[in-house]
Design a protein around this motif. Structure first.
Motif, short mmCIF file in Angstrom:
data_model
loop_
_atom_site.label_atom_id
_atom_site.label_comp_id
_atom_site.label_asym_id
_atom_site.label_seq_id
_atom_site.Cartn_x
_atom_site.Cartn_y
_atom_site.Cartn_z
N LEU A 79 0.82 -1.21 0.00
CA LEU A 79 0.00 0.00 0.00
C LEU A 79 0.86 1.26 0.00
CD1 LEU A 79 -2.76 -1.10 2.52
CD2 LEU A 79 -2.94 -0.98 0.04
N TRP A 80 1.88 1.29 0.86
CA TRP A 80 2.74 2.48 0.91
C TRP A 80 3.54 2.65 -0.37
CZ3 TRP A 80 1.31 6.05 3.86
CH2 TRP A 80 0.89 5.86 5.17
N SER A 81 4.00 1.55 -0.97
CA SER A 81 4.79 1.67 -2.19
C SER A 81 3.95 2.12 -3.39
CB SER A 81 5.50 0.36 -2.50
OG SER A 81 4.55 -0.65 -2.79
N ASN A 82 2.63 1.99 -3.28
CA ASN A 82 1.74 2.45 -4.35
C ASN A 82 1.08 3.78 -3.99
OD1 ASN A 82 1.69 0.42 -6.58
ND2 ASN A 82 1.33 -0.92 -4.84
N PHE A 83 1.74 4.55 -3.16
CA PHE A 83 1.37 5.93 -2.83
C PHE A 83 0.00 6.05 -2.15
CE2 PHE A 83 4.21 6.15 -6.52
CZ PHE A 83 5.27 6.79 -5.92
N ALA A 84 -0.23 5.22 -1.13
CA ALA A 84 -1.43 5.39 -0.31
C ALA A 84 -1.29 6.70 0.47
CB ALA A 84 -1.58 4.22 0.65
N LEU A 85 -2.39 7.40 0.64
CA LEU A 85 -2.36 8.64 1.41
C LEU A 85 -2.36 8.37 2.91
CD1 LEU A 85 -4.88 10.75 -0.68
CD2 LEU A 85 -2.40 10.79 -0.78
N GLY A 86 -2.89 7.23 3.32
CA GLY A 86 -2.90 6.85 4.72
C GLY A 86 -3.24 5.38 4.86
N VAL A 87 -2.72 4.75 5.91
CA VAL A 87 -2.97 3.33 6.17
C VAL A 87 -3.26 3.16 7.65
CG1 VAL A 87 -1.99 1.00 6.13
CG2 VAL A 87 -1.46 2.58 4.28
N ALA A 88 -4.29 2.33 7.97
CA ALA A 88 -4.63 2.04 9.36
C ALA A 88 -4.89 0.55 9.49
CB ALA A 88 -5.85 2.83 9.80
N LYS A 89 -4.56 -0.01 10.68
CA LYS A 89 -4.76 -1.43 10.96
C LYS A 89 -5.78 -1.57 12.09
CE LYS A 89 -0.30 -1.68 11.53
NZ LYS A 89 1.05 -2.09 11.87
N VAL A 90 -6.66 -2.57 11.93
CA VAL A 90 -7.65 -2.87 12.97
C VAL A 90 -7.64 -4.38 13.19
CG1 VAL A 90 -10.07 -2.79 13.61
CG2 VAL A 90 -9.09 -0.91 12.31
N LYS A 91 -7.51 -4.79 14.45
CA LYS A 91 -7.51 -6.23 14.74
C LYS A 91 -8.92 -6.73 14.90
CE LYS A 91 -3.01 -6.62 16.82
NZ LYS A 91 -2.22 -7.08 17.93
#
Length: 152
Positions: A140-152
């Motif tokens: 996701l980051w390498s494809n220029f995501a503006l933001g990333v969040a994780k939820v368990k």
């Protein structure tokens, strides 16, 4: 585990989805939600409850001070005296400054009243195992995501 990321709607979003599918994440576990962006113009004048930080009297106050000094100094030679001419200079400087500021905000900065810079257009939701989280996040980051969040 779920990962949420935001993207602009461009080719990098498609590349991210295809890379995720190549890494073993099924199509059923990838969900893309397009966002509706603001289409109405932003308001020029602020209300009591909302302010964008733009002041209309900043230039007016500077010009009011300058014109008041000039008016007061010239007022010694004129008939009404320095006080009246200082006040006339202050009010005329304030009026000219506010007029300049309104002109620049309404006419010249019309495009800047829309959302600035990049804005999210698509939310990508990925459902995956915890072992794949670093790989998915890297994709996701390498494809220029503006933001990333994780939820368990």
């Amino acid at each position: 585990m779920q990962l949420f990321s935001t993207f602009e709607s461009n080719a990098f979003l498609e590349l991210a989805i295809s890379s995720l599918e190549k890494k073993g994440i099924k199509k059923e576990n990838i969900y893309a939600v397009p966002l509706d962006n603001r289409i109405e113009e932003r308001k020029v004048f602020d209300s009591l409850h909302r302010s964008d930080g733009t002041s209309f009297i900043d230039i007016g106050m500077v010009l009011a001070s300058a014109f008041a000094v000039i008016g007061a100094s010239r007022g010694f030679e004129l008939t009404w005296g320095p006080i009246y001419w200082g006040l006339i200079g202050a009010f005329s400087g304030l009026f000219i400054g506010v007029a300049i500021r309104i002109f620049t905000e309404i006419i010249l900065k019309k495009k800047k009243r829309y959302l600035k810079d990049k804005h999210s257009e698509v939310i990508l939701i990925i459902d995956c195992e915890e072992t794949l989280v670093p790989t998915v996040e890297n994709i996701l980051w390498s494809n220029f995501a503006l933001g990333v969040a994780k939820v368990k």
